[in-house]
Design an enzyme around this catalytic site. Structure first.
Site, PDB file in Angstrom:
ATOM      1  N   ARG A   1       0.857  -1.185   0.000  1.00 47.52           N
ATOM      2  CA  ARG A   1       0.000   0.000   0.000  1.00 47.52           C
ATOM      3  C   ARG A   1       0.896   1.238   0.000  1.00 47.52           C
ATOM      4  NH1 ARG A   1      -2.470   3.068   4.794  1.00 47.52           N
ATOM      5  NH2 ARG A   1      -3.785   4.569   3.720  1.00 47.52           N
TER       6      ARG A   1
ATOM      7  N   HIS B   1      -2.871  10.916   0.779  1.00 45.94           N
ATOM      8  CA  HIS B   1      -2.284  10.735   2.109  1.00 45.94           C
ATOM      9  C   HIS B   1      -1.694  12.102   2.500  1.00 45.94           C
ATOM     10  CE1 HIS B   1      -0.771   7.375   4.938  1.00 45.94           C
ATOM     11  NE2 HIS B   1      -0.460   8.510   5.528  1.00 45.94           N
TER      12      HIS B   1
ATOM     13  N   GLU C   1      -7.139   8.485   6.512  1.00 46.65           N
ATOM     14  CA  GLU C   1      -7.395   9.151   7.791  1.00 46.65           C
ATOM     15  C   GLU C   1      -7.874  10.601   7.635  1.00 46.65           C
ATOM     16  OE1 GLU C   1      -4.124   8.737  10.519  1.00 46.65           O
ATOM     17  OE2 GLU C   1      -4.163   6.545  10.437  1.00 46.65           O
TER      18      GLU C   1
ATOM     19  N   ASN D   1      -7.031   1.809  10.225  1.00 46.03           N
ATOM     20  CA  ASN D   1      -5.702   2.014  10.817  1.00 46.03           C
ATOM     21  C   ASN D   1      -5.840   2.012  12.332  1.00 46.03           C
ATOM     22  OD1 ASN D   1      -4.881   2.412   8.206  1.00 46.03           O
ATOM     23  ND2 ASN D   1      -4.305   4.567   8.464  1.00 46.03           N
TER      24      ASN D   1
ATOM     25  N   TYR E   1      -3.473   1.985  16.083  1.00 47.36           N
ATOM     26  CA  TYR E   1      -2.196   1.999  16.811  1.00 47.36           C
ATOM     27  C   TYR E   1      -2.369   1.809  18.308  1.00 47.36           C
ATOM     28  CZ  TYR E   1      -0.068   3.412  12.458  1.00 47.36           C
ATOM     29  OH  TYR E   1       0.365   3.404  11.154  1.00 47.36           O
TER      30      TYR E   1
ATOM     31  N   GLU F   1      -3.154  -0.084   8.243  1.00 49.41           N
ATOM     32  CA  GLU F   1      -1.943   0.317   8.981  1.00 49.41           C
ATOM     33  C   GLU F   1      -2.017  -0.229  10.397  1.00 49.41           C
ATOM     34  OE1 GLU F   1      -1.001   4.525   9.190  1.00 49.41           O
ATOM     35  OE2 GLU F   1      -1.507   4.786   7.073  1.00 49.41           O
TER      36      GLU F   1
HETATM   37  C1  FCB Z   1      -0.928   7.298  10.707  1.00 53.46           C
HETATM   38  C2  FCB Z   1      -0.562   7.826   9.339  1.00 53.46           C
HETATM   39  C3  FCB Z   1       0.781   7.351   8.830  1.00 53.46           C
HETATM   40  C4  FCB Z   1       1.810   7.296   9.940  1.00 53.46           C
HETATM   41  C5  FCB Z   1       1.272   6.535  11.129  1.00 53.46           C
HETATM   42  C6  FCB Z   1       2.254   6.399  12.262  1.00 53.46           C
HETATM   43  O1  FCB Z   1      -1.783   8.194  11.325  1.00 53.46           O
HETATM   44  O2  FCB Z   1      -1.535   7.460   8.404  1.00 53.46           O
HETATM   45  O3  FCB Z   1       1.170   8.182   7.786  1.00 53.46           O
HETATM   46  O4  FCB Z   1       2.217   8.564  10.266  1.00 53.46           O
HETATM   47  O5  FCB Z   1       0.123   7.167  11.619  1.00 53.46           O
END
Ligand code: FCB
Length: 486
Positions: free
Chosen positions: A91, A135, A180, A309, A311, A385
């Site tokens: 991607r 992006h 995002e 995405n 984290y 992500e």
């Molecule tokens: C996300 C973004 C990516 C990167 C990660 C850590 O929010 O999409 O570009 O910065 O975080």
């Protein structure tokens, strides 16, 4: 001793590997401004991130994407690394100011040729290209004309989507409109920690709507120019929001943030309406009259999957605002990225943290996937992500050992596996990121790559996690938490 499913297992016996479905897609992800460099080559014009990063005080150490990882020149080597690892998909994002400089008019052949070469090489190596149209690198001229708070930007975006699909549709079968949009709207126009760095909450809400509209129009432009079997989607950073306690005020805080982070996009895109509570919570700022007749119909286009995405989870409380607690993880600014949610406090969830200061908590990913399955049962999901930054370094042997990243990936992939078993239709996983890169406001200070980049020379060194992940991708088998596959 390890307790597994109610049994006591002697430690010597490694926990069984988890098996993913054979069709599961294993990939890595990047974005144009973060890796390409070549900021002024072959007709590319400045984007809002060029302007922002060149403004003193905006990005840590004054870093810019002018050179980044020099992927624009090293793409062949980067594809070879992926092929070596054995990943099946990549991607990446297309740089709008490379393909349609200034955001208007005809496409530029040299810009398109770069992506033609890249995708040819990927296909040649059996790596499926997945292209994100946006992006975050809005052509600066479009920002000068008002940017995402203006409706015309949505029209421009659809035009660019059509040009990109026409030129690359024979090679790229999977397309993502926006990455995002929450960050584009609320970090870009409300808190100002992302480009273009404005701090106007109403502009942020307008931007959110025009990103939604741009998405809907772009989906139509893509479908009009792509073969019928093409897959079209959007990537959202759905926040998994948890209330700090069972108190009503904490539940209210969580629901406000859920509306501003998630439902402001999933509402119109997937259900054809903005949520009532969002309109109510923001009523003192705007009457939303920028939403015109027909917009919601245009935004709610059928999608082939939803890109997610993830984290870290988001932990909130309501009541009297507290100032002494952790930030919301989106950088420091005197201006909130949450218009209409002034009384909400953000807390650091328990557990260890990454180099970003983000809590490591795979249960957030599991809960999020199960919630999406419940809310949108017909919609396949792809993790577009997931990954972590740690303070990686090259040891005297010339290697980069990153056990924390392996543990992070292992835990999150196990959560994905559990979610699939619980009925979530998750089709693939893209590790963020293939390479260490320009981490927006943090510049080059945060390393998210499975591959280490020595910035002065551009040299690539696959980290232990890259080999580990390659093993998972090639076999579809996820080893247990402690097995050393590095
Ligand atoms: C996300 C973004 C990516 C990167 C990660 C850590 O929010 O999409 O570009 O910065 O975080």
């Amino acid at each position: 001793m390890v307790i597994a499913a109610g049994h006591v297992v002697p430690q010597a016996e490694a926990p069984a590997a988890l098996t993913f479905p054979p069709s599961f897609i294993w990939g890595t992800a990047t974005a144009a401004y973060q890796i390409e460099g070549a900021a002024a080559l072959d007709g590319r014009t400045p984007s809002i991130w060029d302007t922002y990063s060149r403004t003193p005080g905006r990005v840590r150490n004054g870093d810019t994407g002018d050179v980044a990882t020099d992927h624009y020149h090293r793409w062949r080597e980067d594809v070879a690394i992926m092929a070596d690892l054995g990943v099946g998909a990549y991607r990446f994002s297309l740089a709008w100011p490379r393909i349609q400089p200034t955001g208007r008019g005809p496409s530029v052949q040299k810009g398109l040729d770069f992506y033609r070469r890249l995708t040819d090489e990927l296909l040649d190596k059996n790596i499926q290209p997945v292209a994100t149209l946006y992006h975050w690198d809005l052509p600066q001229e479009l920002e000068d004309a008002g940017g995402w708070p203006e409706r015309a930007t949505a029209e421009r975006f659809a035009e660019y989507a059509g040009l990109a699909a026409e030129a690359l549709g024979d090679r790229v079968r999977t397309w993502i409109t926006l990455n995002e949009p929450w960050c584009s709207a609320f970090l870009g126009y409300a808190s100002g920690v992302h480009a273009p760095g404005r701090t106007d909450p109403v502009a942020a809400l307008r931007a959110a709507h025009h990103l939604n509209l741009g998405h809907g129009k772009a989906v139509q432009a893509l479908r009009a120019n792509l073969p019928a079997d093409a897959q079209v989607s959007v990537t959202l950073n759905i926040h998994h929001v948890r209330p700090r306690s069972g108190a009503e005020e904490d539940a209210d805080a969580a629901s406000r943030i859920d509306a501003l982070a998630n439902r402001v996009f999933t509402g119109p895109m997937l259900q054809g309406a903005y949520p009532e509570d969002l309109l109510r919570d923001t009523a003192s700022l705007t009457d939303w009259s920028f939403v015109k007749d027909g917009d919601l119909r245009e935004i709610a286009q059928p999608l082939d999957f939803l890109g997610v995405n993830y984290y870290t989870p988001t932990l909130v409380s309501g009541g009297a605002a507290e100032t002494s607690h952790g930030s919301d993880g989106h950088g420091n600014s005197a201006h909130s990225p949450w218009p209409g949610a002034d009384g909400v406090s953000f807390h650091l969830p328990p557990g260890s943290t990454t180099a970003m200061g983000w809590a490591v908590d795979p249960t957030g990913l599991y809960d999020l996937l199960v919630r999406l399955k419940d809310d949108f049962p017909q919609l396949p999901l792809v993790i577009t992500e997931n990954g972590a930054a740690f303070d990686d370094y090259v040891n005297p042997e010339g290697e980069v050992n990153d056990p924390d990243r392996i543990a992070y990936l292992q835990g999150h992939l196990a959560a994905v596996h559990r979610a699939i078993q619980a009925g979530a239709d998750v089709r693939g996983y893209f590790l963020w990121s293939l390479l260490d890169n320009f981490e927006w406001g943090y510049g080059y200070s945060k390393r998210f790559g499975a591959v280490y980049v020595d910035y002065p020379t551009g040299k690539r060194i696959p980290k232990a996690s890259a080999r580990w992940y390659g093993g998972v991708a090639r076999t579809g088998l996820l080893p247990g938490p402690d097995s050393d596959q590095g």
